[in-house]
Structure formats: structure tokens, C-alpha cells
Design an enzyme around this catalytic site. Structure first.
Site, mmCIF file in Angstrom:
data_model
loop_
_atom_site.group_PDB
_atom_site.id
_atom_site.type_symbol
_atom_site.label_atom_id
_atom_site.label_comp_id
_atom_site.label_asym_id
_atom_site.label_seq_id
_atom_site.Cartn_x
_atom_site.Cartn_y
_atom_site.Cartn_z
ATOM 1 N N ARG A 74 0.812 -1.226 0.000
ATOM 2 C CA ARG A 74 0.000 0.000 0.000
ATOM 3 C C ARG A 74 0.839 1.268 0.000
ATOM 4 O O ARG A 74 0.557 2.207 -0.746
ATOM 5 C CB ARG A 74 -0.933 0.022 1.223
ATOM 6 C CG ARG A 74 -2.231 -0.685 1.012
ATOM 7 C CD ARG A 74 -2.728 -1.223 2.320
ATOM 8 N NE ARG A 74 -1.822 -2.267 2.756
ATOM 9 C CZ ARG A 74 -1.981 -3.563 2.467
ATOM 10 N NH1 ARG A 74 -3.038 -3.948 1.824
ATOM 11 N NH2 ARG A 74 -1.091 -4.454 2.851
ATOM 12 N N THR A 75 1.837 1.332 0.865
ATOM 13 C CA THR A 75 2.550 2.606 1.002
ATOM 14 C C THR A 75 3.244 2.958 -0.310
ATOM 15 O O THR A 75 3.101 4.066 -0.832
ATOM 16 C CB THR A 75 3.553 2.548 2.170
ATOM 17 O OG1 THR A 75 2.838 2.166 3.348
ATOM 18 C CG2 THR A 75 4.211 3.895 2.392
ATOM 19 N N LYS A 87 25.268 -3.655 -3.218
ATOM 20 C CA LYS A 87 26.729 -3.606 -3.412
ATOM 21 C C LYS A 87 27.412 -2.949 -2.223
ATOM 22 O O LYS A 87 28.627 -2.751 -2.232
ATOM 23 C CB LYS A 87 27.054 -2.785 -4.672
ATOM 24 C CG LYS A 87 26.441 -3.311 -5.944
ATOM 25 C CD LYS A 87 26.790 -2.354 -7.092
ATOM 26 C CE LYS A 87 26.131 -2.764 -8.387
ATOM 27 N NZ LYS A 87 26.283 -1.731 -9.438
ATOM 28 N N ARG A 96 11.577 3.977 2.456
ATOM 29 C CA ARG A 96 11.289 2.992 3.510
ATOM 30 C C ARG A 96 12.528 2.142 3.716
ATOM 31 O O ARG A 96 13.135 1.665 2.743
ATOM 32 C CB ARG A 96 10.109 2.110 3.120
ATOM 33 C CG ARG A 96 9.990 0.906 4.029
ATOM 34 C CD ARG A 96 8.736 0.126 3.836
ATOM 35 N NE ARG A 96 7.577 0.875 4.302
ATOM 36 C CZ ARG A 96 6.363 0.339 4.413
ATOM 37 N NH1 ARG A 96 6.162 -0.925 4.089
ATOM 38 N NH2 ARG A 96 5.353 1.061 4.843
ATOM 39 N N HIS A 105 6.100 6.099 11.113
ATOM 40 C CA HIS A 105 5.476 5.952 9.793
ATOM 41 C C HIS A 105 4.466 7.105 9.611
ATOM 42 O O HIS A 105 3.256 6.917 9.667
ATOM 43 C CB HIS A 105 4.785 4.595 9.712
ATOM 44 C CG HIS A 105 4.373 4.153 8.339
ATOM 45 N ND1 HIS A 105 4.312 5.008 7.250
ATOM 46 C CD2 HIS A 105 3.973 2.939 7.881
ATOM 47 C CE1 HIS A 105 3.898 4.328 6.191
ATOM 48 N NE2 HIS A 105 3.689 3.080 6.542
HETATM 49 C C1 NCD Z 1 2.467 -0.897 8.108
HETATM 50 C C2 NCD Z 1 3.973 -0.719 8.119
HETATM 51 O O1 NCD Z 1 4.640 -0.951 7.112
HETATM 52 O O2 NCD Z 1 4.452 -0.312 9.172
HETATM 53 N N1 NCD Z 1 1.943 -1.112 6.837
HETATM 54 C C3 NCD Z 1 1.650 -0.031 6.050
HETATM 55 O O3 NCD Z 1 2.491 0.744 5.731
HETATM 56 N N2 NCD Z 1 0.376 0.167 5.708
HETATM 57 C C4 NCD Z 1 1.979 -1.869 9.101
HETATM 58 C C5 NCD Z 1 2.558 -3.242 9.101
HETATM 59 O O4 NCD Z 1 3.412 -3.595 8.290
HETATM 60 O O5 NCD Z 1 2.133 -4.006 9.966
#
Ligand code: NCD
Length: 309
Positions: free
Chosen positions: A51-52, A80, A101, A129
Site C-alpha cells: 500500500r505505502t 553492493k 522505507r 510511519h
Molecule cells: C504498516 C507498516 O509498514 O508499518 N503497513 C503499512 O504501511 N500500511 C503496518 C505493518 O506492516 O504491519
């Protein structure tokens, strides 16, 4: 230049503005179709995401911009041995804004220190997040029409769940919210987070019993146990099914309860809950795109000193 590393990198007024813009986007997405024409988002995902990453990319495309990036560390020069600092120096030459991320806490902050473009933290290890939090706030606002005076239950892995940390930080800035922190003893929220609640004078309690508090809640924020952050598999297996929200537990809750989950879900919400009107976790996904559209526009506009991005 603005970066968003934690949710409070935006003031409450700015978060409220983002929510208002996202709600306007929801009403008329076509009005925003060219707002970031010619601009490039770099999506730098060293850790798995559905999703993100895709909501960031979809958001930029829906604003008329373009997207470059990678979806795993293996396909980048990290494989690398390149540092985040060196990678972001390169990315700054190719893109106007980036979402990153990474499995290491603090990686987005390091990126921001070396970046010439706005950096958005799309999750750094078990830390923060912020864009999931803005998504959560928009979802809550859409259901409750307010972000104040709510009793909010957060349930599951409150230790490693970065979405929980960021949500508590942001929601505790709004008036009269109370927090019920539901977790096994080993997965309690870190002390720096309860410290923030104390400093802000917010009421909160810890419990391991979801059923004893569910009837009082306005919001129930379920989370999965974060397997990838455990030191050993045996502990994960022991704790993974600590909470499973099903219809019999939900029967004790208010009709006006909103159940949120950042997703992905593993076992912690039974599929039978999905069709209950209180289940908001799939609309939450849609809001994630709108709020990221609003955030990308804001960061690019601020960089340009106002005006279209
Ligand atoms: C979350 C994350 O990556 O922290 N997911 C997300 O971004 N919607 C929650 C999770 O991974 O449990």
C-alpha cells in the site's frame, strides 16, 4: 526545504490543511490531475510494501507527475554496499521529492541530512510511519468529523508497530483524546511514547485484555505482530495470535466504533468482520492515496515558495 520524518514535522494546523485538501481531492480528483506535471517522485523501498509504495506512486501519477525508484534493496546499489547517504545524493540529481522505507530506525533522517530534495519517511524500522498516521487521521476524520474527544484503543504489537508510535504522537496533539493501550506485556508501547502522553497530560491506560475495554472505544486500531522485528521465531509464534477481533468480540462494541488497521492483516481481524459497517480498514487504503497526494503537493509547493508544484 521541508522533510517529513515524523508526523509532528507538520504542525496541527498543517495536518488539518492536508486533511482538508485530501477531502477536496476525494470530491473532485480531476481538479488535481495536472498539479505536479513534470515533477518526479523517487520511491526508494528497501523493505517490503504494497500500500505505502503503490499509494505514493499512484498519488504522484494522479497529480500528473512521474515516478522512478526501486521496490527492494536487492535491486539497488545497497546490495553492493552503498550507504543511504550516497544513494540519496544520487537520487537528488534525478527527482524532485522522494519517499523512503528502510528497515533501520533513523534511515530517513540520515537521508534528509544528505538530500537536496524533500524526503518523506515511508517507515523506518520499528520507529515511525508518518504518512500512515496522516492516512489514519483522515480516515478517523471522515468517520467522526473530528479528531478530538475520542477514546482510542490501540491493540497488538505496540512495541515494534511504527504506525502506532506515529499515531499516538499525532493524535495526542488534539484535545481530549484518551488512549487504551492493549498488548501482551512483552509488546507494550515504548516508554518514550508513554512519556509523550504524560508530558501532554493525556489520559492513557495499559491492559492486555481487549474484551474488558472494547465497549468504551470510539476507535479500535488493530495491528499485526511484527514478525520481521523479532529476535527469535519462537517468541513470534507464541505472541502472534494474542488478539483476534471477531464478531463475538465486536458484539460488545459501540455501533459507532470505527475499526482501523494499517494493513497488511495476518490473523488479527477475522474475515467475518470485513462486512461489518464498523470495519473501516479498506476505506483507509483509499484515503492513503488522497493524503499522499496532498502531502506531495504541499512539500513541492513549500519548496517553490508557494504556487503550483
Ligand atoms: C504498516 C507498516 O509498514 O508499518 N503497513 C503499512 O504501511 N500500511 C503496518 C505493518 O506492516 O504491519
Amino acid at each position: 526545504m521541508r522533510h517529513v520524518i515524523e508526523p509532528t514535522d507538520m504542525s496541527v494546523d498543517e495536518i488539518d490543511q492536508l486533511i482538508a485538501i485530501a477531502e477536496d481531492i476525494e470530491r473532485g480528483p480531476n481538479d488535481y490531475a495536472n498539479r505536479c506535471e513534470g515533477r518526479i517522485l523517487a520511491s526508494l523501498f528497501y523493505e517490503p510494501s504494497t500500500r505505502t509504495r503503490l499509494s505514493f506512486e499512484s498519488a504522484m501519477i494522479s497529480l500528473g507527475g512521474s515516478v522512478i525508484g526501486f521496490s527492494s534493496a536487492d535491486t539497488s546499489s545497497a546490495a553492493k554496499g552503498e550507504s543511504v547517504a550516497d544513494t540519496i545524493r544520487a537520487i537528488s540529481c534525478y527527482a524532485d521529492i522522494c519517499a523512503i522505507r528502510h528497515s533501520k530506525e533513523g534511515a530517513a533522517l540520515v537521508a534528509a541530512a544528505y538530500s537536496r530534495i524533500p524526503v518523506i519517511n515511508a517507515g523506518d524500522g520499528g520507529h515511525e510511519h508518518p504518512t500512515q498516521t496522516y492516512t489514519d487521521l483522515l480516515t478517523i476524520h471522515s468517520v467522526k468529523k473530528s479528531l478530538c474527544g475520542l477514546t482510542v484503543g490501540l491493540c497488538g504489537d505496540l512495541k515494534f508497530g511504527r504506525t502506532v508510535h506515529s499515531l499516538i504522537k499525532a493524535l495526542s496533539l488534539y484535545r481530549d483524546n484518551e488512549f487504551v493501550l492493549v498488548s501482551p506485556d512483552e509488546l507494550q508501547v515504548p516508554e518514550y511514547i508513554t512519556g509523550i502522553l504524560k508530558d501532554r497530560g493525556c489520559l492513557f491506560e495499559r491492559t492486555s485484555d481487549l474484551e474488558s475495554c472494547i465497549s468504551r472505544l470510539d476507535i479500535l486500531y488493530m495491528t499485526r505482530v511484527q514478525r520481521e522485528r523479532f529476535f527469535n521465531e519462537a517468541d513470534y509464534v507464541r505472541l502472534k495470535d494474542s488478539y483476534i477481533l471477531n464478531m463475538s468480540k465486536l458484539a460488545k462494541a459501540k455501533d459507532s466504533l470505527a475499526v482501523l488497521h494499517p494493513l497488511p492483516r495476518v490473523n488479527e481481524i477475522a474475515v467475518e468482520v470485513d462486512n461489518d459497517p464498523r470495519a473501516k480498514y479498506f476505506s483507509q487504503v483509499q484515503y492513503g492515496k488522497y493524503i499522499r497526494m496532498a502531502l506531495i503537493m504541499k512539500l513541492l509547493e513549500d519548496r517553490n515558495g508557494g504556487g503550483a508544484c
